[in-house]
Design an enzyme around this catalytic site. Structure first.
Site, short mmCIF file in Angstrom:
data_model
loop_
_atom_site.label_atom_id
_atom_site.label_comp_id
_atom_site.label_asym_id
_atom_site.label_seq_id
_atom_site.Cartn_x
_atom_site.Cartn_y
_atom_site.Cartn_z
CB CYS A 89 -0.82 0.00 1.09
SG CYS A 89 -0.42 0.01 2.55
CG ASN B 171 4.32 -1.82 5.29
OD1 ASN B 171 5.63 -1.85 5.71
ND2 ASN B 171 3.56 -2.58 5.14
CB CYS C 252 -3.68 1.70 7.17
SG CYS C 252 -3.45 2.87 8.25
NE ARG C 253 -4.57 1.48 1.88
CZ ARG C 253 -4.23 2.43 0.60
NH1 ARG C 253 -5.08 2.00 -0.14
NH2 ARG C 253 -3.37 2.97 0.65
CB SER C 254 0.23 -3.55 2.90
OG SER C 254 0.94 -2.48 3.46
CG ASP D 263 -5.27 5.85 2.48
OD1 ASP D 263 -4.95 5.57 3.62
OD2 ASP D 263 -4.29 6.73 1.95
P1 4NP Z 1 -1.89 2.76 4.02
O1 4NP Z 1 -2.50 4.26 4.58
O2 4NP Z 1 -1.34 3.01 2.56
O3 4NP Z 1 -2.85 1.82 4.16
O4 4NP Z 1 -0.91 2.61 5.13
C1 4NP Z 1 -1.67 5.39 4.66
C2 4NP Z 1 -0.72 5.55 5.77
C3 4NP Z 1 0.05 6.86 5.85
C4 4NP Z 1 -0.45 7.61 4.92
C5 4NP Z 1 -1.27 7.40 3.86
C6 4NP Z 1 -1.65 6.56 3.85
N1 4NP Z 1 0.44 9.11 5.01
O5 4NP Z 1 0.23 10.01 4.18
O6 4NP Z 1 1.33 9.01 5.97
#
Ligand code: 4NP
Length: 172
Positions: A25, A28, A30-32, A143
């Site tokens: 994702c 790294n 939340c989703r992945s 997201d």
């Molecule tokens: P992820 O979510 O891609 O599912 O881990 C996010 C985590 C952090 C950020 C964006 C999306 N960020 O902008 O810091």
């Protein structure tokens, strides 16, 4: 949508002893890492942990070294998943180490395609939503970072379905 060529690749993997999968994702956190934790639980429930190598990474590097987002850890724990992955950024060598590199959304997929060292490596890239089995209006995993509790629950619902779908796709 899974193309005929992708289906053929999945079928060839279904016949192999080991399956190495990397979930990707943006952050790294939340989703992945949630996909990683859920997939570990799915393969364990099927008695297939020995066959699977599962990891996750982010296209971005802002959270490297951190545990998953606290909100995701709380929501996942309520469903019985302990997320303890340490955030890392995806690297070119991952295309060598993994058979499947599974993107959570179209941005992640685009970035991975740019990174792929060869056309053969590019064929390892899949889209997580293509494995969703439940009725869903999502063709990506949204997201949740700027969302509330329902955003995290939605991600977990979609990932639980997609992980079961992925497992089924790779089991003969
Ligand atoms: P992820 O979510 O891609 O599912 O881990 C996010 C985590 C952090 C950020 C964006 C999306 N960020 O902008 O810091």
């Amino acid at each position: 949508m899974i193309t005929k060529r992708q289906q053929e690749y999945l079928s060839s993997l279904a016949a192999s002893d080991k399956v190495r999968v990397l979930f990707v994702c943006l952050g790294n956190i939340c989703r992945s890492p949630a996909a990683d934790g859920i997939m570990n639980a799915v393969v364990a429930a099927h008695g297939a942990s020995h066959r699977w190598v599962i990891d996750s990474a982010g296209t971005g590097g802002w959270h490297v070294g951190q545990l998953p987002d606290k909100r995701m850890r709380i929501h996942a724990r309520r469903r019985g998943y302990e997320l303890d992955h340490i955030c890392r950024q995806v690297k070119t060598a991952d295309f060598e180490r993994f058979d499947l590199i599974i993107a959570m959304d179209a941005d992640n997929e685009r970035n991975l395609r740019r990174m792929a060292p060869s056309p053969e490596d590019e064929e390892k890239i899949f889209c997580m939503a293509d494995f969703i089995r439940c009725a869903s209006r999502y063709d990506y995993i949204p997201d949740p970072y700027y969302e509330g509790a329902e955003g995290f629950e939605l991600v977990l619902d979609l990932l639980e379905s997609a992980c079961e779908g992925l497992y089924a796709s790779l089991s003969e």
